[in-house]
Scaffold this motif. Structure first.
Motif, PDB file in Angstrom:
ATOM      1  N   GLU A 109       0.816  -1.213   0.000  1.00  0.00           N
ATOM      2  CA  GLU A 109       0.000   0.000   0.000  1.00  0.00           C
ATOM      3  C   GLU A 109       0.847   1.259   0.000  1.00  0.00           C
ATOM      4  N   VAL A 110       2.096   1.149   0.409  1.00  0.00           N
ATOM      5  CA  VAL A 110       2.987   2.308   0.474  1.00  0.00           C
ATOM      6  C   VAL A 110       4.151   2.043  -0.475  1.00  0.00           C
ATOM      7  N   MET A 111       3.997   2.438  -1.725  1.00  0.00           N
ATOM      8  CA  MET A 111       5.051   2.237  -2.718  1.00  0.00           C
ATOM      9  C   MET A 111       5.486   3.605  -3.257  1.00  0.00           C
ATOM     10  N   GLU A 112       5.172   3.918  -4.502  1.00  0.00           N
ATOM     11  CA  GLU A 112       5.610   5.199  -5.065  1.00  0.00           C
ATOM     12  C   GLU A 112       4.835   6.380  -4.489  1.00  0.00           C
ATOM     13  N   LYS A 113       3.550   6.174  -4.219  1.00  0.00           N
ATOM     14  CA  LYS A 113       2.702   7.281  -3.773  1.00  0.00           C
ATOM     15  C   LYS A 113       2.525   7.264  -2.245  1.00  0.00           C
ATOM     16  N   PRO A 114       2.311   8.434  -1.624  1.00  0.00           N
ATOM     17  CA  PRO A 114       1.998   8.480  -0.189  1.00  0.00           C
ATOM     18  C   PRO A 114       0.644   7.843   0.082  1.00  0.00           C
ATOM     19  N   LEU A 115       0.467   7.377   1.315  1.00  0.00           N
ATOM     20  CA  LEU A 115      -0.804   6.786   1.741  1.00  0.00           C
ATOM     21  C   LEU A 115      -1.331   7.555   2.944  1.00  0.00           C
ATOM     22  N   GLY A 116      -2.527   8.104   2.813  1.00  0.00           N
ATOM     23  CA  GLY A 116      -3.186   8.748   3.941  1.00  0.00           C
ATOM     24  C   GLY A 116      -4.041   7.760   4.699  1.00  0.00           C
ATOM     25  N   ARG A 117      -3.922   7.759   6.013  1.00  0.00           N
ATOM     26  CA  ARG A 117      -4.720   6.827   6.812  1.00  0.00           C
ATOM     27  C   ARG A 117      -4.941   7.436   8.196  1.00  0.00           C
ATOM     28  N   GLN A 118      -6.167   7.331   8.701  1.00  0.00           N
ATOM     29  CA  GLN A 118      -6.472   7.804  10.045  1.00  0.00           C
ATOM     30  C   GLN A 118      -6.372   6.633  11.009  1.00  0.00           C
ATOM     31  N   ILE A 119      -5.594   6.814  12.087  1.00  0.00           N
ATOM     32  CA  ILE A 119      -5.374   5.764  13.071  1.00  0.00           C
ATOM     33  C   ILE A 119      -5.487   6.367  14.458  1.00  0.00           C
ATOM     34  N   CYS A 120      -6.324   5.740  15.287  1.00  0.00           N
ATOM     35  CA  CYS A 120      -6.562   6.236  16.652  1.00  0.00           C
ATOM     36  C   CYS A 120      -6.940   7.710  16.643  1.00  0.00           C
ATOM     37  N   GLY A 121      -7.749   8.098  15.660  1.00  0.00           N
ATOM     38  CA  GLY A 121      -8.241   9.470  15.578  1.00  0.00           C
ATOM     39  C   GLY A 121      -7.270  10.461  14.994  1.00  0.00           C
ATOM     40  N   GLU A 122      -6.074  10.026  14.584  1.00  0.00           N
ATOM     41  CA  GLU A 122      -5.055  10.944  14.064  1.00  0.00           C
ATOM     42  C   GLU A 122      -4.833  10.699  12.577  1.00  0.00           C
ATOM     43  N   LYS A 123      -4.877  11.804  11.794  1.00  0.00           N
ATOM     44  CA  LYS A 123      -4.631  11.716  10.358  1.00  0.00           C
ATOM     45  C   LYS A 123      -3.126  11.630  10.119  1.00  0.00           C
ATOM     46  N   MET A 124      -2.705  10.560   9.455  1.00  0.00           N
ATOM     47  CA  MET A 124      -1.292  10.335   9.182  1.00  0.00           C
ATOM     48  C   MET A 124      -1.088  10.127   7.684  1.00  0.00           C
ATOM     49  N   VAL A 125       0.140  10.392   7.238  1.00  0.00           N
ATOM     50  CA  VAL A 125       0.518  10.073   5.871  1.00  0.00           C
ATOM     51  C   VAL A 125       1.790   9.238   5.932  1.00  0.00           C
ATOM     52  N   PHE A 126       1.764   8.111   5.228  1.00  0.00           N
ATOM     53  CA  PHE A 126       2.898   7.191   5.183  1.00  0.00           C
ATOM     54  C   PHE A 126       3.547   7.283   3.803  1.00  0.00           C
ATOM     55  N   TYR A 127       4.865   7.271   3.776  1.00  0.00           N
ATOM     56  CA  TYR A 127       5.568   7.326   2.491  1.00  0.00           C
ATOM     57  C   TYR A 127       6.959   6.726   2.642  1.00  0.00           C
ATOM     58  N   ARG A 128       7.534   6.346   1.506  1.00  0.00           N
ATOM     59  CA  ARG A 128       8.874   5.768   1.500  1.00  0.00           C
ATOM     60  C   ARG A 128       9.890   6.865   1.179  1.00  0.00           C
ATOM     61  N   GLY A 129      10.801   7.088   2.132  1.00  0.00           N
ATOM     62  CA  GLY A 129      11.851   8.077   1.933  1.00  0.00           C
ATOM     63  C   GLY A 129      13.101   7.433   1.376  1.00  0.00           C
ATOM     64  N   LYS A 130      14.233   7.965   1.762  1.00  0.00           N
ATOM     65  CA  LYS A 130      15.500   7.449   1.267  1.00  0.00           C
ATOM     66  C   LYS A 130      15.731   6.028   1.771  1.00  0.00           C
ATOM     67  N   GLU A 131      16.414   5.232   0.940  1.00  0.00           N
ATOM     68  CA  GLU A 131      16.704   3.829   1.213  1.00  0.00           C
ATOM     69  C   GLU A 131      15.435   3.002   1.406  1.00  0.00           C
ATOM     70  N   ASN A 132      14.318   3.509   0.805  1.00  0.00           N
ATOM     71  CA  ASN A 132      13.036   2.791   0.802  1.00  0.00           C
ATOM     72  C   ASN A 132      12.428   2.645   2.191  1.00  0.00           C
ATOM     73  N   LYS A 133      12.890   3.396   3.159  1.00  0.00           N
ATOM     74  CA  LYS A 133      12.351   3.314   4.517  1.00  0.00           C
ATOM     75  C   LYS A 133      11.015   4.049   4.604  1.00  0.00           C
ATOM     76  N   VAL A 134      10.086   3.487   5.388  1.00  0.00           N
ATOM     77  CA  VAL A 134       8.762   4.093   5.539  1.00  0.00           C
ATOM     78  C   VAL A 134       8.763   5.082   6.705  1.00  0.00           C
ATOM     79  N   TYR A 135       8.177   6.247   6.473  1.00  0.00           N
ATOM     80  CA  TYR A 135       8.032   7.278   7.502  1.00  0.00           C
ATOM     81  C   TYR A 135       6.565   7.682   7.597  1.00  0.00           C
ATOM     82  N   ALA A 136       6.224   8.357   8.687  1.00  0.00           N
ATOM     83  CA  ALA A 136       4.856   8.858   8.849  1.00  0.00           C
ATOM     84  C   ALA A 136       4.881  10.189   9.574  1.00  0.00           C
ATOM     85  N   VAL A 137       4.108  11.136   9.069  1.00  0.00           N
ATOM     86  CA  VAL A 137       3.928  12.444   9.712  1.00  0.00           C
ATOM     87  C   VAL A 137       2.447  12.789   9.656  1.00  0.00           C
ATOM     88  N   GLU A 138       2.074  13.868  10.335  1.00  0.00           N
ATOM     89  CA  GLU A 138       0.687  14.334  10.260  1.00  0.00           C
ATOM     90  C   GLU A 138       0.308  14.616   8.811  1.00  0.00           C
TER      91      GLU A 138
END
Length: 357
Positions: free
Chosen positions: A15-44
């Motif tokens: 679900e998290v490949m080239e494009k960012p993924l928006g997902r709400q978890i525990c009431g918080e809106k987050m965006v997941f994406y792959r940064g450098k070295e293909n590592k997944v990060y998440a911010v508001e």
């Protein structure tokens, strides 16, 4: 209310490949994406410029770029750049601890300083060549605790899943429940019965006769914050039931990662880890398809149950013996939420005061 200082399954890796993924978890809106070295990060999932969802943007050079006006967000929640603007003094976004492991992307919605990979659940079947796994994802519009209730009381199988895994013998075998810390276990054993259709298919898949009496077991494990894993299987009758040698049984773990979205919705990552014929890809597909149909039968029931509860908020529900597993799981959840609230207040009380002037 949700347990925040815990790992939740946020997404499947695909679900998290080239494009960012928006997902709400525990009431918080987050965006997941792959940064450098293909590592997944998440911010508001919120651009500090005009409030646009960052999940509608794209990834460039390992950073998240807002799709509205081009603000560039770093993996730590700090603004890196913006066209034609100095970004010094821009407010920071909240960032989240993320781990990709066991075939899932996990997120820690609470205090990052408390997050540790050591607190991920132990999954004996993950990355183990002796096991096969297949699963899927549903979005369900009901309180995540209703799903926990559903999985900790399998009496409903007789009625909701009558054509696949349900049978009247489930009603006739009383379950037992015990609690070990934050772990709740409810189990039911049935002896000398005939396997329902789903388990007949599984027996055939393991080259076993499907038309002879079997012993069947269901052992439901609740683990905080909201995971339910169910040991299930059948063995030819008289061969030892749950303890039977592998050549006489089919055994699996129903894997349920239940991730709250809002107070009345959740993400349901479901699957089955199979401890027989692990290299049989065709069997994995058959079981995934059958399990998907079974869980889709729960979906309508749970969503309409939620609507009834919202419609009649003051009606008191009955708590019967078969509800013990769900009741005890809710007690664990309530206790851990209360502990977090106490710890949060205590932390605020210990913040040193500063006198100005």
């Amino acid at each position: 209310m949700f347990i925040k200082n815990a790992w939740y399954v946020a997404a499947r890796p695909e679900e998290v490949m080239e494009k960012p993924l928006g997902r709400q978890i525990c009431g918080e809106k987050m965006v997941f994406y792959r940064g450098k070295e293909n590592k997944v990060y998440a911010v508001e999932d919120f651009c500090p410029h005009r409030g646009a969802p960052l999940s509608l943007g794209f990834v460039e050079d390992g950073n998240l770029v807002c799709g509205y006006h081009g603000l560039v967000m770093g993996c730590d929640g700090k603004t890196v750049a913006m066209p034609g603007q100095r970004v010094r003094g821009f407010p920071c976004n909240k960032s989240y601890s993320v781990v990709e492991k066991f075939g899932f992307i996990w997120v820690w919605p609470g205090d990052q300083s408390l997050a540790s990979e050591d607190q991920l659940p132990e999954l004996e079947w993950a990355d183990n060549p002796e096991w096969a796994y297949g699963g899927g994802l549903f979005h369900i519009n009901c309180d995540y605790r209703l799903m926990i209730d559903n999985l900790m009381d399998l009496t409903h199988e007789t009625y909701v899943h009558s054509a696949s895994i349900g049978q009247k013998e489930i009603d006739e075998a009383a379950p037992t429940t015990r609690v070990d810390g934050d772990h709740v276990i409810t189990e039911r054993h049935m002896e000398n019965i005939y396997a329902p259709p789903f388990w007949q298919m599984a027996l055939r898949g393991n080259n076993l006769a499907d038309d002879v009496p079997v012993d069947r077991w269901q052992i439901c494990h609740f683990f905080a914050p909201s995971n339910v894993h169910i040991e299930v299987g059948v063995a030819h009758a008289g061969k030892g039931g749950y303890q039977a040698d592998p050549e006489h049984k089919v055994s699996s773990i129903v894997v349920d990662f239940i991730t709250p979205e809002t107070e009345t919705s959740h993400w349901y990552f479901w699957g089955m880890a199979r401890h027989f014929q692990p290299d049989n890809v065709e069997l994995t597909g058959q079981i995934r398809e059958g399990q998907g149909k079974i869980f889709s039968e729960d979906l309508d029931m749970l969503e309409q149950q939620q609507q009834n509860l919202l419609r009649y908020p003051d009606r008191k529900l009955l708590m019967l013996n078969i509800d013990a597993g769900g009741v005890q799981a809710r007690k664990v959840i309530d206790r851990l939420i209360s502990q977090e609230q106490v710890n949060e207040i205590a932390g605020k009380d210990h913040i040193p005061s500063v006198t100005l002037g």
